[in-house]
Design a protein around this motif. Structure first.
Motif, PDB file in Angstrom:
ATOM      1  N   VAL B 208       1.024  -1.318  -0.418  1.00  0.00           N
ATOM      2  CA  VAL B 208       0.054   0.157   0.035  1.00  0.00           C
ATOM      3  C   VAL B 208       0.806   1.405   0.379  1.00  0.00           C
ATOM      4  CG1 VAL B 208      -1.551   0.844   1.159  1.00  0.00           C
ATOM      5  CG2 VAL B 208      -1.567  -1.148   1.038  1.00  0.00           C
ATOM      6  N   PHE B 209       1.945   0.835   0.827  1.00  0.00           N
ATOM      7  CA  PHE B 209       2.915   2.147   1.106  1.00  0.00           C
ATOM      8  C   PHE B 209       3.490   2.735  -0.355  1.00  0.00           C
ATOM      9  CE2 PHE B 209       7.137   4.440   1.309  1.00  0.00           C
ATOM     10  CZ  PHE B 209       7.009   5.268   2.122  1.00  0.00           C
ATOM     11  N   ALA B 210       4.068   1.554  -1.318  1.00  0.00           N
ATOM     12  CA  ALA B 210       4.599   1.876  -2.000  1.00  0.00           C
ATOM     13  C   ALA B 210       3.606   2.352  -3.439  1.00  0.00           C
ATOM     14  CB  ALA B 210       5.319   0.903  -3.027  1.00  0.00           C
ATOM     15  N   ALA B 211       2.138   1.698  -3.131  1.00  0.00           N
ATOM     16  CA  ALA B 211       1.030   2.480  -4.442  1.00  0.00           C
ATOM     17  C   ALA B 211       0.703   3.693  -3.870  1.00  0.00           C
ATOM     18  CB  ALA B 211      -0.045   1.134  -4.031  1.00  0.00           C
ATOM     19  N   LEU B 212       0.652   4.135  -2.826  1.00  0.00           N
ATOM     20  CA  LEU B 212       0.631   5.598  -1.955  1.00  0.00           C
ATOM     21  C   LEU B 212       1.661   6.541  -2.929  1.00  0.00           C
ATOM     22  CD1 LEU B 212      -1.343   6.808  -0.689  1.00  0.00           C
ATOM     23  CD2 LEU B 212      -0.521   6.346   0.948  1.00  0.00           C
ATOM     24  N   LEU B 213       2.531   6.298  -2.997  1.00  0.00           N
ATOM     25  CA  LEU B 213       4.188   7.028  -3.281  1.00  0.00           C
ATOM     26  C   LEU B 213       4.192   6.620  -4.638  1.00  0.00           C
ATOM     27  CD1 LEU B 213       6.195   7.191  -1.669  1.00  0.00           C
ATOM     28  CD2 LEU B 213       7.737   5.433  -2.265  1.00  0.00           C
ATOM     29  N   VAL B 214       3.390   6.113  -5.360  1.00  0.00           N
ATOM     30  CA  VAL B 214       3.437   6.901  -6.993  1.00  0.00           C
ATOM     31  C   VAL B 214       2.001   7.164  -7.382  1.00  0.00           C
ATOM     32  CG1 VAL B 214       3.337   4.814  -9.248  1.00  0.00           C
ATOM     33  CG2 VAL B 214       4.911   4.243  -7.246  1.00  0.00           C
ATOM     34  N   PHE B 215       1.203   6.313  -7.166  1.00  0.00           N
ATOM     35  CA  PHE B 215       0.233   6.883  -6.818  1.00  0.00           C
ATOM     36  C   PHE B 215      -0.715   8.400  -6.883  1.00  0.00           C
ATOM     37  CE2 PHE B 215      -0.341   2.643  -8.329  1.00  0.00           C
ATOM     38  CZ  PHE B 215      -0.677   2.748 -10.452  1.00  0.00           C
ATOM     39  N   GLY B 216      -0.395   8.206  -5.597  1.00  0.00           N
ATOM     40  CA  GLY B 216      -0.330   9.413  -4.680  1.00  0.00           C
ATOM     41  C   GLY B 216      -0.026  10.183  -4.767  1.00  0.00           C
ATOM     42  N   THR B 217       1.210  10.237  -5.424  1.00  0.00           N
ATOM     43  CA  THR B 217       2.138  11.416  -5.811  1.00  0.00           C
ATOM     44  C   THR B 217       1.463  11.704  -7.212  1.00  0.00           C
ATOM     45  OG1 THR B 217       3.968  10.545  -5.351  1.00  0.00           O
ATOM     46  CG2 THR B 217       4.700  11.482  -5.993  1.00  0.00           C
ATOM     47  N   ALA B 218       1.357  10.809  -8.376  1.00  0.00           N
ATOM     48  CA  ALA B 218       0.291  11.135  -9.473  1.00  0.00           C
ATOM     49  C   ALA B 218      -0.835  12.431  -8.938  1.00  0.00           C
ATOM     50  CB  ALA B 218       0.084  10.357 -10.279  1.00  0.00           C
ATOM     51  N   ILE B 219      -1.326  11.522  -8.138  1.00  0.00           N
ATOM     52  CA  ILE B 219      -2.756  12.934  -8.184  1.00  0.00           C
ATOM     53  C   ILE B 219      -2.530  14.091  -7.225  1.00  0.00           C
ATOM     54  CG2 ILE B 219      -4.598  12.627  -6.526  1.00  0.00           C
ATOM     55  CD1 ILE B 219      -4.547   9.734  -6.922  1.00  0.00           C
ATOM     56  N   LEU B 220      -1.388  13.922  -6.197  1.00  0.00           N
ATOM     57  CA  LEU B 220      -0.879  15.541  -5.735  1.00  0.00           C
ATOM     58  C   LEU B 220      -0.411  16.289  -6.756  1.00  0.00           C
ATOM     59  CD1 LEU B 220       0.572  14.282  -2.073  1.00  0.00           C
ATOM     60  CD2 LEU B 220      -1.780  15.707  -2.478  1.00  0.00           C
ATOM     61  N   LEU B 221       0.119  15.409  -7.686  1.00  0.00           N
ATOM     62  CA  LEU B 221       0.854  16.714  -8.274  1.00  0.00           C
ATOM     63  C   LEU B 221      -0.451  17.116  -9.122  1.00  0.00           C
ATOM     64  CD1 LEU B 221       3.921  14.711  -9.623  1.00  0.00           C
ATOM     65  CD2 LEU B 221       3.735  17.008  -8.253  1.00  0.00           C
ATOM     66  N   TYR B 222      -1.185  16.798  -9.607  1.00  0.00           N
ATOM     67  CA  TYR B 222      -2.158  17.261 -10.440  1.00  0.00           C
ATOM     68  C   TYR B 222      -3.395  18.016  -9.255  1.00  0.00           C
ATOM     69  CZ  TYR B 222      -1.040  14.847 -14.664  1.00  0.00           C
ATOM     70  OH  TYR B 222      -0.698  14.422 -15.713  1.00  0.00           O
ATOM     71  N   SER B 223      -3.526  18.666  -8.370  1.00  0.00           N
ATOM     72  CA  SER B 223      -3.690  19.589  -7.493  1.00  0.00           C
ATOM     73  C   SER B 223      -4.697  20.245  -8.605  1.00  0.00           C
ATOM     74  CB  SER B 223      -3.442  19.926  -5.957  1.00  0.00           C
ATOM     75  OG  SER B 223      -2.400  19.288  -5.132  1.00  0.00           O
ATOM     76  N   GLY B 240      -6.721  25.908 -20.029  1.00  0.00           N
ATOM     77  CA  GLY B 240      -5.477  25.256 -21.101  1.00  0.00           C
ATOM     78  C   GLY B 240      -5.001  23.876 -19.813  1.00  0.00           C
ATOM     79  N   VAL B 241      -5.839  23.496 -19.205  1.00  0.00           N
ATOM     80  CA  VAL B 241      -5.369  22.354 -18.937  1.00  0.00           C
ATOM     81  C   VAL B 241      -6.172  21.404 -20.086  1.00  0.00           C
ATOM     82  CG1 VAL B 241      -6.299  20.288 -17.121  1.00  0.00           C
ATOM     83  CG2 VAL B 241      -6.209  22.896 -16.456  1.00  0.00           C
ATOM     84  N   ASN B 242      -4.903  19.889 -20.374  1.00  0.00           N
ATOM     85  CA  ASN B 242      -4.789  18.838 -20.667  1.00  0.00           C
ATOM     86  C   ASN B 242      -5.894  18.318 -20.386  1.00  0.00           C
ATOM     87  OD1 ASN B 242      -4.612  16.846 -21.843  1.00  0.00           O
ATOM     88  ND2 ASN B 242      -2.411  17.353 -22.668  1.00  0.00           N
ATOM     89  N   VAL B 243      -7.184  18.164 -20.265  1.00  0.00           N
ATOM     90  CA  VAL B 243      -8.430  17.656 -19.962  1.00  0.00           C
ATOM     91  C   VAL B 243      -7.615  16.119 -19.716  1.00  0.00           C
ATOM     92  CG1 VAL B 243     -10.758  17.090 -20.071  1.00  0.00           C
ATOM     93  CG2 VAL B 243      -9.779  19.522 -20.486  1.00  0.00           C
ATOM     94  N   ARG B 244      -8.293  15.248 -21.294  1.00  0.00           N
ATOM     95  CA  ARG B 244      -8.028  13.805 -20.947  1.00  0.00           C
ATOM     96  C   ARG B 244      -6.490  13.323 -20.940  1.00  0.00           C
ATOM     97  NH1 ARG B 244      -8.323  12.681 -27.224  1.00  0.00           N
ATOM     98  NH2 ARG B 244     -10.363  13.521 -27.485  1.00  0.00           N
ATOM     99  N   LYS B 245      -5.625  14.162 -20.630  1.00  0.00           N
ATOM    100  CA  LYS B 245      -4.448  13.381 -19.953  1.00  0.00           C
ATOM    101  C   LYS B 245      -4.716  13.615 -18.671  1.00  0.00           C
ATOM    102  CE  LYS B 245       0.649  14.928 -19.360  1.00  0.00           C
ATOM    103  NZ  LYS B 245       0.994  16.210 -19.433  1.00  0.00           N
ATOM    104  N   VAL B 246      -5.062  14.827 -18.610  1.00  0.00           N
ATOM    105  CA  VAL B 246      -5.456  14.257 -16.497  1.00  0.00           C
ATOM    106  C   VAL B 246      -6.307  13.101 -15.739  1.00  0.00           C
ATOM    107  CG1 VAL B 246      -5.995  15.826 -14.688  1.00  0.00           C
ATOM    108  CG2 VAL B 246      -4.329  17.149 -16.390  1.00  0.00           C
TER     109      VAL B 246
END
Lengths: 252, 343
Positions: B208-223, B240-246
């Motif tokens: 869970v920690f590893a998942a949080l590190l990878v995917f949680g960071t991805a989510i946080l970077l898209y704040s 100007g947000v890349n809607v599809r990618k986000v």
């Protein structure tokens, strides 16, 4: 500045916009007019790359279809009519998002340029006193001015307005139109708006594009487009006569 | 000119971490047997530094049972809340969360299928289950959203929740069927529908920690992008947000995190709904504050819910999903009611 050529938009087998071409120079305000279902909103949606289309949309010699979202946002800003907010963001947070396209990466801090643009946008729209207020507490007019401030902060070259006056009372309508007229008066800027109110189109537009069933009926200087003959063919009624009879009430 | 940053100051993060650690210690000490704080510290300290253990300390309870469990609970609570916060922003819908949308049940169905049909990766038993859970979670999310979009392109609250409920029932019925036929190979249906952290181990916590590190960071970077979505998807596109990618990155990250949590603990409902909502009331809707605060509060909330489940009727243990659902459904009704009234 803007060059639209043979623009065609179809949803399934239904063609909504059919082979529309027009262009627009700087400091010009193009009013797109026509009855419901003429394809007015679809045209501006296509220009802002919101719907797939055939044909081409060039801006200052660049094909808008090939731009990244952030590059597009620096050239084209949109203010639409439908406004519905779910969360209590502050006015300033909403306006600040207008600068999104200018932040190169998430780690780059705020530039002074961003701050200046935000302050200026809040100032000219008169939203400065509201900057810390939740958008949920605003009236329709204040909300629309918040999004106008956002698009001003975005500082695009081309501003697209999709029926921006809907649901606004008279005072706000006038404020809004005056603000946009002042905005477009500067070099390198142009406005396209979808307009229902022909009086507004007359008073504020430099150019007009009259549409019917997805086709161009007339395009050119406002006075050349909004002739009684043209309007009659589109609306199937004597528009001039009706407008005059409406206005005659005021001259008493 | 205001130069106030939109996110939290470092001192706030220190406070969050301190609060989380305090609750963590409390949850390790309290339980069917209460252990003094001093003994807990001694046990952890001596284990970490490989020192001899005093006779009178219940070492195995602390190190082999409670510590891994509390770690799992905290990580899952944080992950689920983060996902809830992200989804509520992305879909501009304060009632969205993995559980209400049916993603959790989708993930659980995937996990059950993997176990029942013996889909596993040699050497790492959990991997096959998790991969299937992820696949099913993502597919169910895409399925639910696309059907909802066809019915009602504004993705309104009512339609999306209704689809989620129906999908949850559907997934649960198939799951029950498989559990009945598969017999002893699969943990009881109770585990999958109500959730449980009993039997958590360090491997689970690390995953869970590893998942949080990878995917949680991805989510946080898209704040920032999530802020734009929370105001409106059209507005996001226009600034100007890349809607599809986000959308794709956030939906994949959310599905992955939820699936990992579901694989180790079953479906624990409403955490992702309750926490971001409360945080939003306190810290505002800006995702630069909402998401990190949800992460920490979610961990604290789920640790306390688990503690309640363990201790309320001891030595009996109440499934953690019962505790969270009880609190969650009340909050759900409250949000639904107040958002209706606001219109």
């Amino acid at each position: 500045m803007l060059e639209v050529k043979n623009l065609t938009v179809s949803f399934g087998s239904h063609t909504v916009v059919n082979n529309v071409s027009f262009s627009l120079g700087e400091k010009q305000w193009l009013m797109i007019v026509g009855p419901n279902g003429a394809g007015k909103s679809t045209i501006v949606n296509a220009i802002s790359q919101g719907v797939p289309y055939r044909g081409s949309v060039y801006f200052s010699g660049k094909d808008l279809a090939g731009l990244k979202p952030s590059e597009l946002a620096r050239k084209v800003g949109v203010l639409s009519q439908r406004r519905f907010v779910s969360y209590s963001f502050t006015v300033e947070e909403v306006v600040r998002l207008g600068r999104y396209a200018y932040s190169s990466s998430i780690f780059s801090g705020r530039s002074d340029d961003d701050e200046a643009k935000i302050e200026e946008a809040l100032e000219v729209t008169g939203m400065k006193p509201f900057r810390g207020k939740s958008v949920l507490t605003l009236s329709g007019g204040e909300l629309q001015r918040t999004f106008l401030a956002q698009v001003f902060a975005q500082d695009p070259r081309l501003l697209i307005l999709d029926e921006p006056m809907n649901h606004l009372d008279l005072v706000y309508q006038k404020q809004m139109l005056e603000l946009i007229r002042r905005w477009v008066g500067e070099n390198g800027r142009a406005v396209i708006s979808v307009m229902h109110d022909l009086n507004h189109a007359w008073a504020y537009g430099t150019d007009a594009l009259l549409l019917d069933k997805g086709r161009v009926v007339a395009w050119g200087k406002t006075a050349d487009v909004l002739t009684n003959e043209n309007l009659q063919s589109v609306y199937s009624m004597d528009v001039y006569d009706w407008m005059r009879s409406l206005l005659s009430r005021w001259s008493r | 000119m205001s130069k106030r940053p939109e996110g939290f100051k470092p001192v706030a993060y220190i406070l969050f971490a301190a609060a989380m650690m305090t609750v963590m210690v409390l949850c390790i000490c309290a339980g069917s047997v209460n252990i003094p704080v001093k003994d807990t510290f001694t046990a952890i300290w001596n284990t970490v530094f490989d020192l001899p253990m005093p006779e009178d300390i219940p070492w195995s309870i602390i190190i082999l049972v409670r510590l891994p469990r509390v770690l799992c609970v905290a990580l899952a609570g944080g992950a689920l809340s983060l996902c809830g916060g992200a989804m509520q922003g992305l879909l501009r819908n304060p009632l969205a969360d993995g559980y209400t949308l049916g993603v959790s049940s989708g993930a659980a169905l995937g996990a059950v299928i993997a176990i029942a049909f013996g889909i596993y990766v040699p050497g790492f038993a959990l991997a096959g289950t998790m991969a299937m859970a992820m696949l099913f979670a993502f597919l169910s999310l895409v399925f639910i959203l696309s059907i909802t979009y066809r019915l009602d392109c504004s993705l309104s609250t009512n339609t999306i929740i209704l689809m989620g409920v129906i999908f949850t029932m559907f997934a649960n019925s198939i799951m029950s069927l498989i559990v009945v036929f598969a017999g002893e190979r699969i943990r009881s249906i109770m585990f999958w529908t109500m959730g449980s952290f009993a039997g958590s181990n360090y491997v689970n916590a690390i995953v869970v920690f590893a998942a949080l590190l990878v995917f949680g960071t991805a989510i946080l970077l898209y704040s920032r992008e999530l802020n734009a979505f929370a105001i409106g998807e059209d507005n996001a596109r226009h600034v100007g947000v890349n809607v599809r990618k986000v959308k794709l990155v956030v939906l994949i990250s959310v599905s992955a995190l939820i699936s990992v949590c579901v694989s180790i603990s079953g479906t624990v409902g409403f955490v992702g709904l309750v926490i971001p909502h409360m945080v939003r009331m306190l810290a505002g809707p800006n995702h630069k504050r909402l998401l990190p605060a949800s992460l920490f509060s979610g961990a604290v909330f789920l640790m306390l819910a688990d503690l309640l489940g363990r201790t309320m009727l001891k030595p009996l243990e109440i499934p953690i999903g019962v505790v969270t659902s009880f609190i969650g459904s009340v909050v759900f009704v409250y949000i639904f009611y107040s958002s209706r009234k606001a219109k």
